[in-house]
Design a protein around this motif. Structure first.
Motif, PDB file in Angstrom:
ATOM      1  N   UNK A 145     -16.179  -8.999  19.450  1.00  0.00           N
ATOM      2  CA  UNK A 145     -16.833  -9.658  18.289  1.00  0.00           C
ATOM      3  C   UNK A 145     -16.113 -10.622  17.597  1.00  0.00           C
ATOM      4  N   UNK A 146     -16.994 -11.693  17.001  1.00  0.00           N
ATOM      5  CA  UNK A 146     -16.761 -13.104  16.719  1.00  0.00           C
ATOM      6  C   UNK A 146     -15.489 -12.905  15.707  1.00  0.00           C
ATOM      7  N   UNK A 147     -14.700 -13.680  15.850  1.00  0.00           N
ATOM      8  CA  UNK A 147     -13.268 -13.767  15.151  1.00  0.00           C
ATOM      9  C   UNK A 147     -12.990 -15.157  14.693  1.00  0.00           C
TER      10      UNK A 147
ATOM     11  N   UNK B 136     -10.801 -16.468  10.720  1.00  0.00           N
ATOM     12  CA  UNK B 136     -10.747 -15.935   9.348  1.00  0.00           C
ATOM     13  C   UNK B 136     -11.854 -15.766   8.509  1.00  0.00           C
ATOM     14  N   UNK B 137     -12.693 -16.816   8.260  1.00  0.00           N
ATOM     15  CA  UNK B 137     -13.967 -16.626   7.281  1.00  0.00           C
ATOM     16  C   UNK B 137     -14.881 -15.569   7.702  1.00  0.00           C
ATOM     17  N   UNK B 138     -14.862 -14.945   9.080  1.00  0.00           N
ATOM     18  CA  UNK B 138     -15.901 -14.164   9.438  1.00  0.00           C
ATOM     19  C   UNK B 138     -15.602 -12.631   9.778  1.00  0.00           C
TER      20      UNK B 138
ATOM     21  N   UNK C  26      -9.018 -10.058  14.021  1.00  0.00           N
ATOM     22  CA  UNK C  26      -8.908 -10.151  15.239  1.00  0.00           C
ATOM     23  C   UNK C  26      -9.279  -8.584  15.907  1.00  0.00           C
ATOM     24  N   UNK C  27      -8.853  -7.649  14.980  1.00  0.00           N
ATOM     25  CA  UNK C  27      -9.366  -6.281  15.141  1.00  0.00           C
ATOM     26  C   UNK C  27     -10.363  -5.963  14.003  1.00  0.00           C
TER      27      UNK C  27
END
Lengths: 569, 569
Positions: free
Chosen positions: A444-446, A448-450, A453-454
């Motif tokens: 999935x998109x990673x 920090x604002x979204x 990482x897990x």
């Protein structure tokens, strides 16, 4: 040249009309709508009442004129179909303006009549201060009551989507609000511990929440409306007297100014049943996967029909806009010779309540229990995005899955940020037939604002996979409620957390960082029910203890889930 | 008792260590990290520089102490592995504090060395005002330069994730910023027309964007640093003289105060290659699906390795946190006897740039062309949620799919709201092997604040399915650029739109509502390339015209896509 007649001009009917014209330039297409409006945004009604959607016109997505000019469709508003003659393939239609009736023939007929608000047969239910909210005229009436009579207190009856949205809208306008709900929870599509997050949010926002409480009667207030209100000076504040008194099923009663009735809808099946079309076991119009009714020339879509549930394949009533829209498009194709099949409905849904969202897809635990479908469940509480980046809020996610295959049975999520995204991801995964193992591997998109990482969904997948693989045995709050003599509760949180958020009676507290050195304090002949705040440290403790020969289970979702389950409203 | 040694304590290494302990309480686990920090949030570095993440400590997710107390892991920071003796299964380690070396044996070794910033061999590249940004000390140096030397102008070299995030951070701090990018676009994972949305956003935010421009040399500014800066009074404003002058590959030069070098990373493979491990064709460490290198006792994860691309199966370098995290977890399982397999990498990624997000998954059009993989593409521009509810913004979505099967090859999206959600949905759909037909049927969350009854992704699926089923023939902007004598462009927008947003030269304008009555103005012997603003009305016009016997194609994504393709920066 095919002549298509569509009864009902909103959602499914409007989609079908537009699609039919794109498929066939030569078809004759007539849309009959008994109301004044076609293709309006009924999901937007509460938000125009609250003032968040400023323009009433923005709710009118299409007009009879735009349907004519863009799609060459003959839209007739204020035209109500009185009867269907299937033999003659003819409709008896009344023009509600002129009150004249006429006959209209069809080659293919589409029923998109929708559903109507349930109105219980109680005293005073037709009082002019009791409103439903299903269409533009309903909304206009509510707005006019608000404007002319300046109510100070409103009562919403029913805690479903519209009920909750109306509670928020009315609080937004500054009214005092009571919410009556006959069940023990609002928002039926989710389970009660999830609904408890909504109950808390309602209370936090000053709503007088009354669960297990129905409306028994509506009465005029002793102070007559005419005395208080009958004035031309609308700006003059009302007298402090209320307009109505309500009798409740719990024998209480209270005064209010305005009632919004939102206890649910029932499929509009009068026309269908009167002409002998087969209805389903739940009272909706029965259709096959091609949206065809028991009459090969009559199709039906939307809130009025029964579709197959995605998990069980059994009939279900899902009065939602998304399915209606897709069904309309598909029925248009099939009326014009197509062979499209509708796929079963997951019932993916979401509701905003103040700063929070709650959402679900698939089956909930209540229905799994009721239908005796085997399931396992886990809870996670994970930040909506990297916790070190501003604006992260915890998402509470409940995942229900098949204990054998790991297939996703259902999911529910609540929180302030990113709830829609997680249920969308899970709805796609469920529809694709993915398992909880697949969830752990989703990419999935990673940033920090979204996200993280897990991600929340990865996390839920990993936890569920651990359970299925036997890498972790979980327990649930109910197990803690029914402790046996051979069980013991171990709290691995730090002492400061117990003070700050609360403890579980009878649990012994050994903080995780000390656990490895204090194993000798724990008995090997008892089952240890371990918990932390959200379940992560509990898992670490679980792994450690099991390998040291203890019998252990970890409380799924930790103390936070414990609080959700044990909240009382 | 297995002895596991992990080289590198961030992302993959940290995940592996924690997981290994959960799997085995008895394993000896040593983590060697040459830097000062383990398990820090490297994705958060630009946001602490900008001040959006206030606390530096919040970037330190774990410490050697917390690894010890929670996981009983022996973490040795400032310990650099100098060489690997595979025969002896022994490491030569230097303690960077004492400068002493020692030997450390292993049963299983995990390489998680990461990647290092590429530093081109140009004059002045080691100047103390030239910074990279890969770890906490790098960040501290940038912050100290910002604090002590109060630069007014910064130059970012490289328009990838870190470059763009640093551009935003520096603008956020009020600096003037130039961005140099050697390619013709920033953000390599997306195609140029999508990147043009970023280019516009950069320009709108006052960034001096220089595409096709590299850094050739870094020089001290003629005004010596010592004269301007060598003062104890750090609060005294700097003289207006710059610190550096930069020579560019286009023979221009300009003055700046600070350079951030962000032209990419290369896998850290020194240790691996020196001990004879097999490297892959792209220069990363080769591993199998179990994360095992060519030595059965050595595993490798993260930015240093090559994994299989999800679409092609070919090796790819994906230096992203999500995959590193999952690989670390999986390698830990396998070092302890597990048989887990890593699934191929889609490369799902997202970047925030000012108020915008851009995101992608799977392959882009550039790589499909390069690898000669057949594809079709469509564009949609659809509101992020019900357009009548406040806060809706258009999402531009590009969908690449297989012209035979309809399988999803890749997707790219950009916009202000809801971009992460749509790419997540598409990443799950792609991983599940879904087709564009499936996208049309997805049941996603809908309420006005969150989505639409027909979501962006449903819309894209319907458009793509129309193309594959032959229900619509599309053309692309390139076709309009190479018009033949037997083609003609038809603009079906309203005249007001042409004035407001622009027209295409040579197109004739017949607004959609008039089209049915003006068919006689169109030739039947030419192919009509129809377009509207975003492609929806173009589709209605397409259907109408085809049925009236015209040869037609509809411009996918309409005039909005035309503008994206033709923008020049």
């Amino acid at each position: 040249m095919t002549k298509i007649v569509i009864i009902g001009g909103v959602a499914g009917g409007a989609s079908a009309a537009a699609r039919a014209r794109r498929v066939s330039e030569t078809a004759e297409i007539i849309m009959l709508e008994r109301g004044e409006f076609v293709s309006f945004a009924n999901c937007g009604l509460p938000y125009h009442i609250s003032g968040e959607i400023e323009s009433r016109d923005s709710l009118l997505l299409q007009t009879p004129e735009s349907f004519k000019s863009r799609f060459n469709i003959d839209v007739r508003v204020f035209n109500e179909v009185i009867a269907i003659d299937r033999q003659a393939k003819q409709l008896n239609v009344r023009n509600l303006i002129t009150n004249e009736t006429y006959l209209e023939s069809y080659d293919k007929l589409l029923l998109s009549p929708g559903a109507s608000p349930i109105k219980p047969p109680i005293s005073g239910i037709n009082h002019h201060f009791v409103h439903s909210l299903r269409n533009i005229p309903d909304m206009d009436k509510v707005l006019s009551t608000l404007l002319l009579h300046k109510p100070k207190h409103a009562t919403v009856v029913g805690g479903g989507f519209i009920g909750l949205e109306m509670v928020e809208a009315l609080r937004h306008l500054g009214l005092e609000v009571s919410l009556l709900e006959l069940a023990n929870q609002v928002m039926g599509p989710v389970d009660i511990e999830m609904a408890n997050m909504l109950h808390q949010k309602l209370v936090d926002n000053g709503v007088d929440l009354r669960l297990k409480t129905g409306l028994a009667a509506v009465n005029d207030c002793p102070i007559k409306l005419s005395e208080a209100d009958n004035t031309d000076d609308y700006d003059k504040p009302l007298s402090p007297h209320y307009h109505l008194t309500l009798d409740l099923t719990d024998n209480n009663s209270f005064a209010t100014d305005l009632v919004i009735l939102a206890i649910g809808v029932k499929p509009e099946t009068r026309l269908a049943s009167e002409c002998g079309l087969v209805l389903g076991p739940l009272g909706g119009i029965a259709v096959d996967a091609g949206m065809q009714t028991s009459d090969a020339d009559i199709y039906a879509v939307g809130d009025a029909i029964e579709t197959a549930d995605f998990v069980t394949g059994k009939p279900t009533l899902i009065p939602l806009a998304g399915p209606a829209n897709r069904q309309g498009r598909l029925a248009a194709d099939n009326m014009l010779g197509g062979k499209k099949l509708y796929r079963a409905t997951q019932g993916t849904a979401i509701c905003k309540l103040f700063d929070m969202a709650i959402s679900s897809t698939g089956l909930n635990e209540k229905s799994l229990l009721k239908q005796a479908i085997p399931y396992e469940k886990i809870y996670v509480h994970t930040a909506s995005h990297a916790s070190y980046y501003p604006g992260a809020h915890p998402i509470t996610l409940k995942l229900l899955f098949c204990p054998d295959s790991g297939r996703i049975l259902g999911a529910q999520a609540a929180g302030i940020d990113g709830v829609d995204k997680r249920i969308d991801v899970l709805a796609v995964a469920q529809r694709a037939g993915m398992t909880v193992y697949d969830l752990a591997d989703l990419e999935l998109t990673y940033a920090p604002p979204f996200g993280s990482a897990r991600d929340v969904v990865n996390q839920a997948g990993m936890v569920a996979a651990n359970v299925l693989l036997g890498d972790e045995a979980v327990c649930h709050v109910q197990d803690l409620h029914h402790l046996t003599a051979t069980q013991m509760i171990v709290d691995v949180r730090n002492p400061g957390e117990l003070t700050a958020v609360g403890a579980i009676e009878g649990a012994i507290n050994i903080p995780l960082p000390e656990l490895r050195d204090r194993l000798n304090e724990l008995p090997k002949d008892k089952e240890l029910l371990v918990f932390c705040q959200v379940g992560l440290r509990g898992h670490v403790a679980y792994c450690m203890l099991v390998q040291h020969g203890f019998k252990v289970r970890n409380l799924s979702g930790g103390y936070k889930t414990y609080q959700m389950v044990n909240a009382h409203f």
